[in-house]
Structure formats: C-alpha cells, structure tokens
Write a protein that holds these residues in place. Structure first.
Motif, PDB file in Angstrom:
ATOM      1  N   PHE A  54       0.817  -1.209   0.000  1.00  0.00           N
ATOM      2  CA  PHE A  54       0.000   0.000   0.000  1.00  0.00           C
ATOM      3  C   PHE A  54       0.857   1.267   0.000  1.00  0.00           C
ATOM      4  CE2 PHE A  54      -2.849  -3.272   1.567  1.00  0.00           C
ATOM      5  CZ  PHE A  54      -3.975  -3.039   0.809  1.00  0.00           C
ATOM      6  N   ARG A  55       2.173   1.112   0.149  1.00  0.00           N
ATOM      7  CA  ARG A  55       3.112   2.241   0.063  1.00  0.00           C
ATOM      8  C   ARG A  55       3.638   2.298  -1.363  1.00  0.00           C
ATOM      9  NH1 ARG A  55       9.085   2.800   2.073  1.00  0.00           N
ATOM     10  NH2 ARG A  55       9.278   5.058   2.007  1.00  0.00           N
ATOM     11  N   GLN A  56       3.317   3.389  -2.064  1.00  0.00           N
ATOM     12  CA  GLN A  56       3.676   3.504  -3.466  1.00  0.00           C
ATOM     13  C   GLN A  56       4.365   4.839  -3.753  1.00  0.00           C
ATOM     14  OE1 GLN A  56       0.283   2.584  -5.922  1.00  0.00           O
ATOM     15  NE2 GLN A  56       0.042   0.575  -5.009  1.00  0.00           N
ATOM     16  N   SER A  57       4.972   4.920  -4.924  1.00  0.00           N
ATOM     17  CA  SER A  57       5.579   6.179  -5.358  1.00  0.00           C
ATOM     18  C   SER A  57       5.332   6.363  -6.850  1.00  0.00           C
ATOM     19  CB  SER A  57       7.080   6.219  -5.034  1.00  0.00           C
ATOM     20  OG  SER A  57       7.779   5.196  -5.699  1.00  0.00           O
ATOM     21  N   GLY A  67       4.371  15.782  -2.678  1.00  0.00           N
ATOM     22  CA  GLY A  67       3.272  15.487  -1.763  1.00  0.00           C
ATOM     23  C   GLY A  67       2.834  14.053  -1.936  1.00  0.00           C
ATOM     24  N   THR A  68       1.714  13.738  -1.304  1.00  0.00           N
ATOM     25  CA  THR A  68       1.148  12.400  -1.400  1.00  0.00           C
ATOM     26  C   THR A  68      -0.337  12.499  -1.740  1.00  0.00           C
ATOM     27  OG1 THR A  68       0.563  12.292   0.944  1.00  0.00           O
ATOM     28  CG2 THR A  68       2.739  11.459   0.336  1.00  0.00           C
ATOM     29  N   TYR A  69      -0.849  11.445  -2.311  1.00  0.00           N
ATOM     30  CA  TYR A  69      -2.293  11.311  -2.496  1.00  0.00           C
ATOM     31  C   TYR A  69      -2.655   9.864  -2.219  1.00  0.00           C
ATOM     32  CZ  TYR A  69      -1.819   9.087  -7.125  1.00  0.00           C
ATOM     33  OH  TYR A  69      -1.526   8.240  -8.152  1.00  0.00           O
ATOM     34  N   GLN A  70      -3.929   9.612  -2.027  1.00  0.00           N
ATOM     35  CA  GLN A  70      -4.395   8.264  -1.721  1.00  0.00           C
ATOM     36  C   GLN A  70      -5.462   7.820  -2.707  1.00  0.00           C
ATOM     37  OE1 GLN A  70      -5.588   8.729   2.426  1.00  0.00           O
ATOM     38  NE2 GLN A  70      -3.627   7.849   3.052  1.00  0.00           N
ATOM     39  N   TYR A  71      -5.531   6.517  -2.910  1.00  0.00           N
ATOM     40  CA  TYR A  71      -6.600   5.938  -3.724  1.00  0.00           C
ATOM     41  C   TYR A  71      -6.887   4.536  -3.205  1.00  0.00           C
ATOM     42  CZ  TYR A  71      -3.266   3.099  -6.417  1.00  0.00           C
ATOM     43  OH  TYR A  71      -2.314   2.195  -6.794  1.00  0.00           O
ATOM     44  N   ARG A  72      -8.061   4.041  -3.517  1.00  0.00           N
ATOM     45  CA  ARG A  72      -8.508   2.730  -3.059  1.00  0.00           C
ATOM     46  C   ARG A  72      -8.078   1.641  -4.042  1.00  0.00           C
ATOM     47  NH1 ARG A  72     -10.198   1.870   1.676  1.00  0.00           N
ATOM     48  NH2 ARG A  72     -11.762   0.392   1.027  1.00  0.00           N
ATOM     49  N   LYS A  73      -7.543   0.554  -3.475  1.00  0.00           N
ATOM     50  CA  LYS A  73      -7.155  -0.607  -4.282  1.00  0.00           C
ATOM     51  C   LYS A  73      -6.989  -1.791  -3.335  1.00  0.00           C
ATOM     52  CE  LYS A  73      -3.989  -2.075  -7.907  1.00  0.00           C
ATOM     53  NZ  LYS A  73      -2.928  -1.664  -8.806  1.00  0.00           N
ATOM     54  N   TRP A  74      -7.250  -2.977  -3.825  1.00  0.00           N
ATOM     55  CA  TRP A  74      -7.067  -4.211  -3.047  1.00  0.00           C
ATOM     56  C   TRP A  74      -7.813  -4.173  -1.711  1.00  0.00           C
ATOM     57  CZ3 TRP A  74      -1.520  -2.565  -3.937  1.00  0.00           C
ATOM     58  CH2 TRP A  74      -1.064  -2.971  -5.195  1.00  0.00           C
ATOM     59  N   ARG A  75      -8.983  -3.590  -1.701  1.00  0.00           N
ATOM     60  CA  ARG A  75      -9.796  -3.460  -0.474  1.00  0.00           C
ATOM     61  C   ARG A  75      -9.068  -2.703   0.632  1.00  0.00           C
ATOM     62  NH1 ARG A  75     -12.088  -9.321   0.519  1.00  0.00           N
ATOM     63  NH2 ARG A  75     -10.970 -10.015  -1.310  1.00  0.00           N
ATOM     64  N   THR A 111      -6.323   1.191   1.173  1.00  0.00           N
ATOM     65  CA  THR A 111      -5.968   2.527   0.691  1.00  0.00           C
ATOM     66  C   THR A 111      -4.470   2.595   0.441  1.00  0.00           C
ATOM     67  OG1 THR A 111      -7.784   3.499   1.943  1.00  0.00           O
ATOM     68  CG2 THR A 111      -6.046   4.991   1.199  1.00  0.00           C
ATOM     69  N   CYS A 112      -4.105   2.914  -0.794  1.00  0.00           N
ATOM     70  CA  CYS A 112      -2.702   3.102  -1.166  1.00  0.00           C
ATOM     71  C   CYS A 112      -2.337   4.571  -0.956  1.00  0.00           C
ATOM     72  CB  CYS A 112      -2.476   2.745  -2.624  1.00  0.00           C
ATOM     73  SG  CYS A 112      -2.768   1.015  -3.020  1.00  0.00           S
ATOM     74  N   THR A 113      -1.165   4.815  -0.407  1.00  0.00           N
ATOM     75  CA  THR A 113      -0.628   6.164  -0.262  1.00  0.00           C
ATOM     76  C   THR A 113       0.550   6.289  -1.224  1.00  0.00           C
ATOM     77  OG1 THR A 113      -1.308   6.282   2.043  1.00  0.00           O
ATOM     78  CG2 THR A 113       0.406   7.833   1.331  1.00  0.00           C
TER      79      THR A 113
END
Length: 137
Positions: A9-12, A74-82, A84-86
């Motif tokens: 869930f930690r992405q770049s 900065g960061t943003y979030q989105y829903r995936k794999w049931r 929240t990815c940041t």
C-alpha cells in the motif's frame, strides 16, 4: 482474494515533465486496461527508496528517464485491493524518451499541458499535487 501485504500500500510515482511551447507539459500514461490516465507509479520496492522506485516505474511504464527531485511534491491516496494506497509523488525532468519501452504494448502515453492533465485524472489529491508542481516551478 488473498490478503495483500501492508507494504504494497506504500507507493511512489513521478510527474515526468518538460518545457513545451506553451509552458510545462507532463506525461501521463494509461492503466494497463487503458481506461484511466495517471502517472507512472507502483509499489515502493523493499530494496529501493521511494524516488528510485518511482524512477524505475517511469522507465517501465512510460519509457522516460531523467533526474528526479530529492523531495516529494506530496502524497495522495486511492482505493485498491480493499485498502488505501498512499502514493508519494516526485517530479522528473525528462531527458530521454524511448521509442520502445517495457510496457509499450500495454500502455499509451501522452504529453499534456497541466490543465489537460488535471482534466484526465480522477484523483482530486493528484490534481492538488499538479498545482503544487506548478507553484514550485
């Protein structure tokens, strides 16, 4: 569906950019299914920093290389794999654009003005990062 490990869930991501005739342009890519536009992004690999992982995604997903800012915009979030990815977002000044790249058969890419890019993406948090990118330049 199997349990997704927390580290996924930690992405770049990178905003690949260049100076165009009308100002800054950024490169967006489609999702693998071609339905959505976004930035080259992916899971932060355990052996890489967020910036290095984002650079790897830029090469694989968009076929571009260049220096990446040390600090994220900065960061943003989105829903995936049931869950929240940041996503941490870095700016990349594109110096090389390949005619063929690892995911060329799966994705389209397009250079857009920032206003056009804002209209193409779904995540409001990402639009706000585009605004920060402009303010920082």
């Amino acid at each position: 569906m199997a349990e997704v490990p927390e580290w996924m869930f930690r992405q770049s991501a990178v905003i690949p950019y260049r100076r165009g005739p009308g100002g800054f342009e950024m490169l967006l890519v489609t999702s693998r299914k071609g339905r959505r536009w976004g930035l080259p992004k992916g899971v932060v690999e355990p052996d890489l920093s967020p910036a290095a992982s984002a650079a790897k995604e830029a090469l694989e997903e968009a076929g571009v290389r260049g220096p990446i800012d040390d600090e994220p915009l900065g960061t943003y979030q989105y829903r995936k794999w049931r869950g929240t990815c940041t996503v941490e977002v870095f700016a990349m000044a594109v110096e090389e654009e390949m005619a063929d790249w690892p995911e060329a058969a799966m994705r389209r890419r397009e250079w857009l003005t920032i206003d056009e890019a804002r209209r193409r993406v779904d995540e409001e948090g990402l639009r706000q990062i585009f605004d920060r990118f402009l303010a920082a330049r």
